[in-house]
Design a protein around this motif. Structure first.
Motif, short mmCIF file in Angstrom:
data_model
loop_
_atom_site.label_atom_id
_atom_site.label_comp_id
_atom_site.label_asym_id
_atom_site.label_seq_id
_atom_site.Cartn_x
_atom_site.Cartn_y
_atom_site.Cartn_z
N GLY A 23 0.94 -1.25 0.29
CA GLY A 23 0.00 0.02 0.08
C GLY A 23 0.75 1.30 -0.08
N ASP A 24 0.11 2.63 0.47
CA ASP A 24 0.96 3.65 0.61
C ASP A 24 2.07 3.65 1.60
N GLY A 25 1.80 2.89 2.58
CA GLY A 25 2.62 2.91 3.91
C GLY A 25 2.59 4.20 4.73
N LYS A 26 3.43 4.21 5.70
CA LYS A 26 3.39 5.45 6.55
C LYS A 26 4.81 6.14 6.52
N ARG A 27 5.01 7.41 6.20
CA ARG A 27 6.33 8.07 6.01
C ARG A 27 6.88 8.39 7.24
#
Length: 80
Positions: A23-27
């Motif tokens: 997915g986008d993940g967490k930065r």
């Protein structure tokens, strides 16, 4: 981590980098984070053939690199 980083209280990061996209993940560093410079001081390819890396990043001087002026443009580090 972000609060400690923004307060200038992080000298070393120890990260595991695993080449998997989920997915986008967490930065780790959101837009607007306080700029800082770190250098990779240790690295190791972990066993298992998956391409995972163990990295140690240590704080470095921020500003000039000895070659030119260090700038951040559009979120990318460049030497002017």
């Amino acid at each position: 981590v972000r609060s400690l980083h923004d307060a200038g209280l992080v000298d070393v990061y120890r990260l595991l980098q695993v080449p998997v996209v989920v997915g986008d993940g967490k930065r780790l560093f959101a837009d607007g984070a306080v700029p800082a410079t770190y250098r990779i001081t240790e690295s190791e390819v972990l066993n298992g053939g998956g391409g995972a890396l163990a990295l140690t990043l240590s704080s470095a001087a921020f500003g000039t690199t000895g070659v030119g002026e260090f700038v951040v443009e559009d979120g990318k580090e460049e030497i002017a």
